[in-house]
Design an enzyme around this catalytic site. Structure first.
Site, PDB file in Angstrom:
ATOM      1  N   HIS A   1       0.850  -1.196   0.000  1.00 51.83           N
ATOM      2  CA  HIS A   1       0.000   0.000   0.000  1.00 51.83           C
ATOM      3  C   HIS A   1       0.880   1.239   0.000  1.00 51.83           C
ATOM      4  O   HIS A   1       2.108   1.148   0.062  1.00 51.83           O
ATOM      5  CB  HIS A   1      -0.970   0.002   1.199  1.00 51.83           C
TER       6      HIS A   1
ATOM      7  N   CYS B   1       5.592   6.837   4.415  1.00 48.89           N
ATOM      8  CA  CYS B   1       4.459   5.980   4.022  1.00 48.89           C
ATOM      9  C   CYS B   1       3.895   6.374   2.658  1.00 48.89           C
ATOM     10  O   CYS B   1       3.069   5.657   2.095  1.00 48.89           O
ATOM     11  CB  CYS B   1       3.336   6.059   5.054  1.00 48.89           C
TER      12      CYS B   1
ATOM     13  N   HIS C   1       5.083   0.426  -0.306  1.00 48.34           N
ATOM     14  CA  HIS C   1       5.763  -0.428   0.659  1.00 48.34           C
ATOM     15  C   HIS C   1       4.702  -1.453   1.089  1.00 48.34           C
ATOM     16  O   HIS C   1       3.658  -1.557   0.436  1.00 48.34           O
ATOM     17  CB  HIS C   1       6.324   0.379   1.840  1.00 48.34           C
TER      18      HIS C   1
ATOM     19  N   HIS D   1       3.180  -4.624   4.238  1.00 49.63           N
ATOM     20  CA  HIS D   1       3.109  -5.122   5.611  1.00 49.63           C
ATOM     21  C   HIS D   1       2.581  -6.557   5.645  1.00 49.63           C
ATOM     22  O   HIS D   1       1.852  -6.982   4.753  1.00 49.63           O
ATOM     23  CB  HIS D   1       2.158  -4.254   6.463  1.00 49.63           C
TER      24      HIS D   1
ATOM     25  N   ASP E   1      -4.956 -10.523   0.257  1.00 46.95           N
ATOM     26  CA  ASP E   1      -3.662 -11.156   0.514  1.00 46.95           C
ATOM     27  C   ASP E   1      -2.822 -11.200  -0.766  1.00 46.95           C
ATOM     28  O   ASP E   1      -3.303 -11.598  -1.831  1.00 46.95           O
ATOM     29  CB  ASP E   1      -3.879 -12.589   1.031  1.00 46.95           C
ATOM     30  N   HIS E   2      -1.553 -10.780  -0.650  1.00 51.66           N
ATOM     31  CA  HIS E   2      -0.642 -10.709  -1.796  1.00 51.66           C
ATOM     32  C   HIS E   2      -1.196  -9.781  -2.879  1.00 51.66           C
ATOM     33  O   HIS E   2      -1.018 -10.021  -4.065  1.00 51.66           O
ATOM     34  CB  HIS E   2      -0.317 -12.102  -2.346  1.00 51.66           C
TER      35      HIS E   2
ATOM     36  N   GLU F   1      -0.930  -3.405  11.958  1.00 55.09           N
ATOM     37  CA  GLU F   1      -0.160  -3.088  10.747  1.00 55.09           C
ATOM     38  C   GLU F   1       1.295  -3.509  10.946  1.00 55.09           C
ATOM     39  O   GLU F   1       1.946  -4.021  10.049  1.00 55.09           O
ATOM     40  CB  GLU F   1      -0.246  -1.596  10.460  1.00 55.09           C
TER      41      GLU F   1
END
Lengths: 136, 136, 136, 136, 136, 136
Positions: free
Chosen positions: C14, C33, C39, C41, C79-80, C126
């Site tokens: 994100h 950010c 980047h 998480h 996810d991914h 996060e």
């Protein structure tokens, strides 16, 4: 009002199965948790009490006392035991984490009330991926 | 040479008790772990393999493959089971974490070798306070 | 009334950046950010539901069902993935953890209500140093 | 209304002992925590604030700001210090985790209120087995 | 050859400071760890022993025995104590984690050797972000 | 000889995809990790160095120095970045954890050697379920 929590641990066997159902019915409802030969967990138990801080000691309750009480009324009865077969306060109950949390609340509530503190929450991790909380 | 590790988990019942000893003798040697009605754990299993990084993929091994292999040869056979009664690769063995680590090594070594990687270590946590490592 | 929580995980990219602001403005407000190249998480998601324990099963809800529902409505979509670009339920929203918690609540609330249980809390880590909770 | 939590850490020495009691009395009440030569802990501090999400930023508060505020008003004053001797906001108080939570609340409440968010909870782990929560 | 590890914990105060240096020099070299009034930590200690599995018990060593030995020779001497002032096996040594690991090795090596197992590693976490390992 | 380890963390985006392969081929080999719009992780990095304890300080190395070196040569270049696009020491390499561990080793080895200590291991957790170790 302040809240203080003490963690305890116990390792126990159990299964999810109603004795009045056959294996197929139990398997259908409870899946692999119904394995007739049992499985088990490292349970983590968090006992939270609430009340006023004593100006004399800076304590809500003495955590050593809370630890010994939890050991006497819960951990010594369930650690390295079979929840379905060996634990007096779970006799006749389905050995779900929900029922376990309620039964441990009932074991501890009155004994904690005698100290002047009030039991606030019983939280039990069955695995690191799921836990139950009961507030009475 | 690089090392890569995949964690798996399984929840199982067991007891530490020799069938050729009586309950008193088992209690004397194995303590509360000998409870005849079983107890259980959330086991964590770490499988470490070693080898060369493929220049084509940047991988030592495909972790999805390692996960599926570990599930097929170990986790599916032991998760939500009784280690003493239900697990073919533990038949006739004392259900200690030491013996479990060696037996899981034997389950995985040859299957991993076929991939070109080499099994380096089986590490098992029985509780968060103790673990066993076996390097073959 | 009892509370039960199921943990899920997803790994996603994100950035925190408003498309109607230029890079300098986004950098000023969102710091690192806002990195234009993203980047990411490892997010941990805790879904807590509340309700009554069924006397038939000892369950509030079947955790396998809650896991599958969470996977279908949330994890499989995020996810991914890239939260800003790939996730339908985050379209047009700033990809903050606060907005993510609210959006996941909206994904799950009605579907959980159909089971008879009530969604109580969406909690998202996060990083291990910060998390958001939303109670509706 | 949304809740966001930031974790901080500090390592400090302390003892539980009233200066108006002698060593024997302190030992009787506080046990090994009264050791005259001190002991210490890695404390974990969780600061939870609540409020509305800003439509402009998707934030309740900027976590960098909350981190810096917590460092300035709490961590820099207590990390690698002696809680009984070195910490201005604990002067004259018994160095229990209960009193520490209340004192940290008082350090942070007004400063957080200026941001528009509201301090909701101070949670402190003294060890991984016990923690205190204060909600004002 | 198999390796088994037992975790123990102790909470202690210390400082990093040479008595033959003044405060300024200690501050220059050891930073905030030299605070004259001490600071402290929750230390985690991992004791790893190696050897052969006994065919009679399936054990390398009885973990209860290893726990009691570690408590007697290490934990009881250092838990809720000041490492610089109270701990006989650290007298005259700088209270760094490195020196602590070596001193604990010396406390345990011979006593473990009597059991037939061999001490393999002393690992100490001072915080969750740093640890020391000593292999003799 | 003693070993000391410092943990660092960074949050980054990446994808596993060869630029000389099309999307279908990348999907076939790398699965969901090949998502063209990236995904990301909270990486944990453990840097282990080995050497002799200084009799003057009780230290192998000053951990503040090791922290600053790791930040300067690794974390500042990769935290809140895209590993494939933004990180000079990963240019032209597949962004696997294996390649990342080797590249971080190359970033740190010579700089650590100047201190008199020797880099022993780079360990990277991509998720809590998998990690890579490289010993040179």
């Amino acid at each position: 009002m302040i809240y203080i929590t003490r963690k305890a641990s116990f390792n126990a066997a159990h299964k999810l199965a109603r004795p009045d159902w056959d294996e197929d019915k139990n398997l259908e409802v409870f899946g692999k948790c119904s394995n007739p030969n049992w499985h088990g967990h490292n349970y983590s138990l968090y006992v939270t009490v609430k009340g006023e801080v004593s100006p004399e000691t800076g304590f809500l309750v003495d955590l050593k006392w809370l630890k010994h009480l939890t050991n006497e009324l819960v951990v010594d009865k369930i650690d390295h035991k079979n929840i379905n077969l060996d634990v007096d306060f779970m006799k006749g109950k389905l050995a779900s984490t929900e029922n376990l949390a309620i039964a441990i609340w009932d074991q501890l509530f009155a004994a904690i009330a005698k100290s002047g503190a009030i039991l606030h929450c019983i939280k039990i991790y069955e695995t690191e991926n799921n836990y139950v909380e009961f507030f009475g």
